[in-house]
Design a protein around this motif. Sequence first.
Motif, short mmCIF file in Angstrom:
data_model
loop_
_atom_site.label_atom_id
_atom_site.label_comp_id
_atom_site.label_asym_id
_atom_site.label_seq_id
_atom_site.Cartn_x
_atom_site.Cartn_y
_atom_site.Cartn_z
N SER A 25 0.81 -1.07 0.20
CA SER A 25 -0.07 -0.11 -0.43
C SER A 25 1.03 1.46 -0.12
O SER A 25 2.01 1.50 0.46
N GLN A 26 0.53 2.66 -0.06
CA GLN A 26 1.14 3.27 -0.52
C GLN A 26 1.55 3.87 1.12
O GLN A 26 3.00 4.44 1.14
N ASP A 71 3.00 1.57 3.19
CA ASP A 71 3.65 0.97 3.90
C ASP A 71 4.92 0.78 3.14
O ASP A 71 5.02 1.20 2.31
#
Length: 372
Positions: free
Chosen positions: A96-97, A99
């Motif tokens: 995800s962005q 992460d």
Amino acid sequence: MLIIKSPREAFATPVQAVSGIVGKQRQTLPILSNILISKVGTRVDFTATDLDIEIKTFADIGAEGPDISVTVDAAKLQSLISALNHGSEVTLSQPSQSDPTVELKQGKSTFKLNTLPADEFPNRPEAQFTQSFAIPANQIRHLLQLVHFSMAQQDIRYFLNGMLLSVEGDVIRVVTTDGHRLAYCEGKLESALTQNIQCIVPRRTVMEMLRLIPDSDESITIAISEAEIRITWGNITLSSKLVEGKFPDYNRVIPVNNTNIFVIKRDVLLGALKRTAILANAKLRGVKWELKNNTLTIQSTNSDQEEAKDVLDIEYNGIDIEIGFNLLYLQDVLNNLRSEEVQFALHSNTGAMLVTMPDNSSFKYVVMPMRT
């Protein structure tokens, strides 16, 4: 979010191209150990820098999905890709962005790597390049191959830690020296320049050029600004700062009155040097040459009083000469030349020796004598 989906080889090639400059010297910023990977559509750009040198390349291996940029540790990524199975499909994704990791996958193997924010990666300002020229890749490789070994390493005379690049009209010249030897090589460009070029290219940049530039007739563009050089070919761009300072007047170093000349087969002399090197002093690495009566005698000794002596038959009509040289300086030039024969010209027992290729004035190598 899927970033890359491609065969292993298509992913490995750009990573290997840019990662050569990473980790070669102590990094002050952690992000300089990383590669910037930026996906826009199917195009993926790869960038690495140490603030002095920057290498960029790209490949059409982007997966479908939104555009994204991440930075990943260069050494770990390259090692992992090299260890993956040949011919297999590889993916790189970010869960995800938010992460701070990416996942490298091949089949049932998964590797999670930490990232650093892409917006922290150094952005190199665009230089104003005022001069440029084109040259075949194999020609510039040939020039670099014949001079790179004479560059100084970490010399306080910083202008020696690189290579002089000079273009006058349609003649390109490259020169290197470490104060004990000097290598010179020249070639012809297809088109003459209206303005002369003279700059000093850093040692590490020269070595990266040798590592990356292909041995082909592909055209390479070299652009020069006041403080930078940019070399472009295919999908690779190598940018570097130039070394400040004035390069020594190499014409004053190249002997013009060395009349004691002989020609010898390169592999024969290399073999003799290899044998005498075994018993040479490990610290000084010196050998003595004795020229007389159509023979070249090569001798070495060490601190244990061991001796090596190799006598080679040559055609020589000059004066008797006894002179010493650094073994490594002789081996360097012989290992990089590709000619079958090499010509040596000496003046006396104390002067510098000139090494050339018979009937070829494009290459000159000057080596100073040493006590043995």
